[in-house]
Design a protein around this motif. Structure first.
Motif, PDB file in Angstrom:
ATOM      1  N   GLU A  63      21.923  28.879  71.831  1.00 10.80           N
ATOM      2  CA  GLU A  63      23.147  29.373  70.671  1.00 10.80           C
ATOM      3  C   GLU A  63      21.048  29.511  69.557  1.00 10.80           C
ATOM      4  N   ARG A  64      21.843  29.881  68.347  1.00 14.72           N
ATOM      5  CA  ARG A  64      19.957  30.397  67.573  1.00 14.72           C
ATOM      6  C   ARG A  64      19.965  28.804  66.746  1.00 14.72           C
ATOM      7  N   SER A  65      18.521  28.527  67.244  1.00 18.77           N
ATOM      8  CA  SER A  65      18.532  27.646  66.180  1.00 18.77           C
ATOM      9  C   SER A  65      18.854  27.557  65.098  1.00 18.77           C
ATOM     10  N   GLU A  66      18.543  28.397  63.960  1.00 18.79           N
ATOM     11  CA  GLU A  66      18.370  28.300  62.431  1.00 18.79           C
ATOM     12  C   GLU A  66      19.785  28.467  62.544  1.00 18.79           C
ATOM     13  N   ASP A  67      20.667  29.347  63.519  1.00 20.67           N
ATOM     14  CA  ASP A  67      22.480  28.905  62.822  1.00 20.67           C
ATOM     15  C   ASP A  67      23.036  27.527  63.307  1.00 20.67           C
ATOM     16  N   VAL A  68      22.196  26.142  63.848  1.00 21.32           N
ATOM     17  CA  VAL A  68      22.505  25.056  64.525  1.00 21.32           C
ATOM     18  C   VAL A  68      21.639  23.870  63.576  1.00 21.32           C
ATOM     19  N   VAL A  69      19.979  24.169  63.474  1.00 20.48           N
ATOM     20  CA  VAL A  69      19.274  22.793  63.415  1.00 20.48           C
ATOM     21  C   VAL A  69      19.320  22.649  62.082  1.00 20.48           C
ATOM     22  N   ILE A  70      19.444  22.096  61.460  1.00 21.26           N
ATOM     23  CA  ILE A  70      19.433  21.806  59.482  1.00 21.26           C
ATOM     24  C   ILE A  70      18.607  21.047  59.924  1.00 21.26           C
ATOM     25  N   TYR A  71      17.847  20.208  58.218  1.00 19.06           N
ATOM     26  CA  TYR A  71      16.587  18.945  58.844  1.00 19.06           C
ATOM     27  C   TYR A  71      17.420  18.220  57.233  1.00 19.06           C
ATOM     28  N   ILE A  72      17.584  16.849  57.489  1.00 16.02           N
ATOM     29  CA  ILE A  72      17.240  15.748  56.889  1.00 16.02           C
ATOM     30  C   ILE A  72      16.346  15.433  55.922  1.00 16.02           C
ATOM     31  N   GLU A  73      15.992  15.558  54.921  1.00 16.96           N
ATOM     32  CA  GLU A  73      14.795  14.772  53.521  1.00 16.96           C
ATOM     33  C   GLU A  73      15.439  13.781  53.380  1.00 16.96           C
ATOM     34  N   ILE A  74      14.968  12.663  54.100  1.00 19.30           N
ATOM     35  CA  ILE A  74      14.569  11.403  53.456  1.00 19.30           C
ATOM     36  C   ILE A  74      13.225  10.850  52.483  1.00 19.30           C
ATOM     37  N   ASP A  75      13.394  10.220  51.644  1.00 13.93           N
ATOM     38  CA  ASP A  75      12.281   9.597  50.612  1.00 13.93           C
ATOM     39  C   ASP A  75      12.881   8.470  50.543  1.00 13.93           C
ATOM     40  N   ASP A  76      12.308   7.462  50.963  1.00 10.08           N
ATOM     41  CA  ASP A  76      12.814   6.552  51.009  1.00 10.08           C
ATOM     42  C   ASP A  76      11.882   5.129  51.831  1.00 10.08           C
ATOM     43  N   ASP A  77      10.909   5.029  51.047  1.00  7.69           N
ATOM     44  CA  ASP A  77      10.028   3.853  51.566  1.00  7.69           C
ATOM     45  C   ASP A  77      10.369   3.098  52.209  1.00  7.69           C
ATOM     46  N   LYS A  78      11.211   2.265  50.762  1.00 11.16           N
ATOM     47  CA  LYS A  78      11.336   0.915  50.604  1.00 11.16           C
ATOM     48  C   LYS A  78      12.183   0.609  51.892  1.00 11.16           C
ATOM     49  N   GLN A  79      13.334   1.461  52.218  1.00  9.83           N
ATOM     50  CA  GLN A  79      14.528   1.361  53.207  1.00  9.83           C
ATOM     51  C   GLN A  79      13.692   0.908  54.485  1.00  9.83           C
ATOM     52  N   ILE A  80      12.882   2.559  55.053  1.00  9.90           N
ATOM     53  CA  ILE A  80      13.159   2.756  56.227  1.00  9.90           C
ATOM     54  C   ILE A  80      11.340   1.242  56.829  1.00  9.90           C
ATOM     55  N   GLU A  81      10.581   1.253  56.012  1.00  8.24           N
ATOM     56  CA  GLU A  81      10.045  -0.260  56.140  1.00  8.24           C
ATOM     57  C   GLU A  81      10.331  -0.841  56.735  1.00  8.24           C
ATOM     58  N   ARG A  82      12.010  -1.701  55.452  1.00  7.46           N
ATOM     59  CA  ARG A  82      13.041  -2.914  56.630  1.00  7.46           C
ATOM     60  C   ARG A  82      13.319  -2.031  57.886  1.00  7.46           C
ATOM     61  N   LEU A  83      13.173  -1.310  58.422  1.00  7.57           N
ATOM     62  CA  LEU A  83      13.771  -0.391  59.487  1.00  7.57           C
ATOM     63  C   LEU A  83      12.860  -0.919  60.655  1.00  7.57           C
ATOM     64  N   ALA A  84      13.863  -0.752  61.550  1.00  6.29           N
ATOM     65  CA  ALA A  84      13.215  -1.467  63.192  1.00  6.29           C
ATOM     66  C   ALA A  84      11.943   0.357  63.756  1.00  6.29           C
ATOM     67  N   HIS A  85      10.797   0.307  63.348  1.00  7.71           N
ATOM     68  CA  HIS A  85      10.332   1.615  63.243  1.00  7.71           C
ATOM     69  C   HIS A  85       9.235   1.356  64.255  1.00  7.71           C
ATOM     70  N   SER A  86       8.350   2.811  64.741  1.00  4.71           N
ATOM     71  CA  SER A  86       7.360   2.598  65.453  1.00  4.71           C
ATOM     72  C   SER A  86       6.873   4.177  65.914  1.00  4.71           C
ATOM     73  N   PRO A  87       5.536   4.339  65.572  1.00  6.24           N
ATOM     74  CA  PRO A  87       4.802   5.700  64.854  1.00  6.24           C
ATOM     75  C   PRO A  87       5.189   6.628  66.742  1.00  6.24           C
ATOM     76  N   PHE A  88       5.522   7.704  66.039  1.00  7.58           N
ATOM     77  CA  PHE A  88       5.314   9.111  67.461  1.00  7.58           C
ATOM     78  C   PHE A  88       3.907   9.751  67.421  1.00  7.58           C
ATOM     79  N   ASN A  89       3.305  11.052  67.913  1.00  9.94           N
ATOM     80  CA  ASN A  89       2.504  12.021  67.160  1.00  9.94           C
ATOM     81  C   ASN A  89       2.512  12.495  66.394  1.00  9.94           C
ATOM     82  N   ASP A  90       3.953  12.509  65.650  1.00  9.31           N
ATOM     83  CA  ASP A  90       3.760  13.396  64.480  1.00  9.31           C
ATOM     84  C   ASP A  90       5.651  12.844  63.485  1.00  9.31           C
TER      85      ASP A  90
END
Length: 696
Positions: A63-90
């Motif tokens: 498939e054409r990626s530009e027709d299929v891939v969309i992006y969610i921009e999330i701006d909520d540091d307070k929520q992310i900090e509460r969730l189980a998370h870990s870093p990766f290269n990007d």
């Protein structure tokens, strides 16, 4: 910090309906919302979500990626900090559900077509209640190339016990469903006289529907019954009550003694002038009356108009009452402690305990169980009420509660008569209504309207807790006929109780209008389209001459070209300036549908002139509901499809539009006079003319 989550376009409805995004395993295991999730195979998402610091360019096989891939921009540091998370290269990876609200995220698309399909998908979805509040936009730069092979090599660092998380999410969904529906019920509740008015209107409407297909003796008998209901309707009409109040004050002002007042009333009744005089008095004092209609003389073709007038008049009373009340404050009713609902002493805590048990996953009470085991549920309820009364030190034997619940069970078992009005309190009455009709929302609402119920809180609260927020259809809101302000307030009040809302956050509705898809045109065809633009004003001869000149000069539109055009007969400076402006803007029909990125996306968001609105608002009465209505009307007027040379002229014309609203010619639009008639339109118009220095 902002992060970007790449997802498949087909998952957008799933995400915005549940107002969250989760690893794929969650969708397959939880008991609410959609149970499927379309993954991007290039981005592993079974156990974790990958949140990037920038837009990653994801290639999609087949498939054409530009027709299929969309992006969610999330701006909520307070929520992310509460969730189980870990870093990766990007970026970071999150192994839990991320809540998405209109104020903490934005959806980015790569093409207009992808955005169009996603918006239509959400708009048509039955359970997507908040899609119009989410902000959708098109990227204006190309995503950075990213090698997804790196992601496939990453393994989850720790195994989260998904079942525990799913149970918590299901509880949160039921609690949110209760809160939203309870507040909706609080907003929708009416006074008892209005409940009786609505009950009478329903009976009249049904009789009118029957009469529209009848004639002869049977029709006459039903018409007489309807005529009696007309008198009943007037008894509950708030405007009639207001008229009677003002009429009495007027008489007291003119006649000092009670004897004189009664004598005056007797005289006009004997002369048969009471009805005419009161109608004239109502017109003079600005009270809208629904005049008594002699139904015996109506023909079959008249019944449709009769029903519409009756329904509209009743609805205006209900809407006005709810707007003035506008109550979403639940502090007097209950508090939330974790997942527990604690009812205040005013209502007792039996209902709160019941809701808390439903939130926890009470097995015996659900929408499906109501359809299959209604009698068993009523019996279980009876035992719960008995145990609660004994615990609170109240007598069960011979109590009104026992009599009422035994009557409910007998009615379910044998179909005997049962009157919910005999309930000892509003909570028990509400629970009984839910057990009888809670498996069908429309039937439940009709039952409440036909039985003149005024308090909708507890019934709707039970229904919302059982169905859960994610599975609540948006037809519920449509059925309630709420205005935008009501919808906004109910949702915000719900989220604030759950502590989801940061300070100074407001909801904004987004309007999306997409350009029509057209095939790309040749350069010659594009220039022809510009020349045919009526706003420029060329006639046929001028268009042909200019087009030939343009072709002779190799399609150039330079200084020399415009100099030669100016010498054509009938082409003056004004037309030259308009042509230059049109050429600079390009053909209005030439839209490259295959172009991936453009500086200005092909989406027209709602236009609103904040500066002019401030001037208008400053001259409106101190009535928040009226100001809301006028602002909504002003937004519509500024965005309607009518050509104006500039916005200033359009804003000036809005003064005339307000006058028309305040003085409608059609009787069906007379309700607008009650709102817009309170505005000093002359002062607003004069202010606008003064600001924009336009002569009247």
């Amino acid at each position: 910090m902002k992060y970007y989550i790449p997802i498949h376009r087909d998952s957008i409805d799933n995400i915005t309906s549940a107002e969250s995004v989760s690893p794929m395993d969650y969708y397959q295991g939880r008991g609410f919302g959609y149970h499927y999730f379309t993954p991007l195979n290039e981005v592993p998402s079974n156990k974790e979500l990958f949140l990037f610091r920038r837009f990653p360019q994801i290639s999609v096989s087949g498939e054409r990626s530009e027709d299929v891939v969309i992006y969610i921009e999330i701006d909520d540091d307070k929520q992310i900090e509460r969730l189980a998370h870990s870093p990766f290269n990007d970026g970071i990876r999150v192994a839990e559900t991320i809540a998405l609200y209109p104020w903490n995220c934005k959806m980015f698309f790569q093409t207009e077509d992808a955005m169009r399909q996603a918006v239509m998908m959400c708009k048509m979805s039955l359970n997507n209640k908040m899609w119009i509040y989410y902000d959708y936009d098109i990227l204006n730069s190309r995503p950075a190339p990213y090698k997804t092979d790196i992601l496939k090599k990453i393994r989850p660092e720790s195994e989260i016990i998904i079942q525990d998380k799913l149970k918590t999410e299901e509880k949160q969904n039921r609690l949110k469903g209760f809160l939203y529906s309870y507040i909706l019920g609080r907003y929708f509740s009416i006074s008892q006289p209005l409940a009786s008015l609505l009950q009478t209107e329903k009976k009249m409407y049904d009789l009118a529907s029957t009469l529209s297909g009848l004639s002869g003796y049977q029709g006459v008998e039903l018409a007489r019954e309807l005529s009696e209901l007309e008198g009943e309707y007037e008894k509950y009409d708030p405007n009639r009550a207001e008229l009677q109040k003002k009429w009495k004050l007027m008489i007291e002002e003119h006649f000092a003694s009670l004897t004189e007042q009664q004598a005056f009333e007797s005289i006009i009744q004997e002369l048969g002038g009471e009805h005419i005089m009161k109608n004239n008095f109502a017109n003079k004092t600005g009270i809208e009356l629904r005049h008594h209609i002699e139904v015996l003389g109506l023909r079959n073709s008249d019944w449709k108009a009769y029903k519409k007038e009756l329904e509209d008049y009743t609805q205006r009373h209900l809407t006005t009452f709810r707007m003035r009340k506008g109550d979403t404050n639940t502090k007097e009713d209950f508090t939330i402690q974790g997942m527990q609902v604690k009812m205040n002493a005013k209502y007792g805590n039996f209902y709160g305990d019941l809701i808390s048990k439903i939130v926890e996953g009470l097995e015996w009470l659900s929408i499906n169980k109501l359809r299959l085991n209604r009698l068993d549920i009523a019996s279980d309820l009876t035992r719960m009420v008995r145990d609660a009364m004994i615990e609170y030190g109240k007598e069960w034997e011979g109590s009104a509660e026992r009599t009422f619940l035994n009557g409910l069970r007998q009615h379910i078992a044998t179909g005997g008569t049962f009157d919910v009005a005999q309930a000892p309190d509003v909570i028990l009455r509400s629970i009984a209504i839910f057990i009888l009709k809670g498996d069908d929302f429309e039937e439940m609402m009709r039952y409440m309207e036909y039985s003149a119920q005024s308090d909708y809180r507890f019934v709707l609260g039970l229904w919302g807790a059982c169905i859960g927020y994610a599975d609540m259809p948006k037809t519920v809101i449509q059925r309630m006929k709420l205005d935008y302000r009501g919808e906004d307030n109910i949702y915000m009040a719900t989220c604030k109780l759950l502590e989801y809302v940061p300070e100074n956050v407001t909801l904004e509705r987004h309007s999306y209008q997409f350009r029509k898809k057209v095939e790309p045109m040749s350069s010659t065809r594009s220039f022809e389209v510009i020349l045919k633009d009526k706003t420029i004003g060329f006639n046929k001869t001028q268009r042909e001459t200019i087009l030939n000149l343009w072709n002779d000069m190799g399609g150039k539109t330079d200084k020399e070209f415009f100099a030669k055009v100016s010498k054509i007969k009938g082409v003056g400076k004004v037309k030259i300036q308009r042509l230059k402006k049109a050429v600079d803007a390009g053909s209005p029909m030439e839209v490259e549908q295959t172009e991936l990125f453009r500086n200005e996306p092909g989406v027209v968001k709602e236009h609103f002139d904040h500066s002019s609105w401030k001037y208008i608002e400053s001259l409106l009465p101190e009535d928040q509901q009226l100001r809301y209505w006028v602002k909504d009307d002003f937004t519509w007027f500024m965005n309607r499809d009518k050509w104006y040379e500039d916005d200033q002229r359009k804003i000036i014309d809005y003064g005339h539009h307000l006058y028309v609203k305040a003085h409608p010619k059609k009787a069906s639009a007379s309700w607008t006079a009650g709102y817009f008639g309170r505005i000093d339109i002359e002062k607003i118009t004069a202010r606008l003319f003064s600001i924009y220095d336009i002569k009247r």
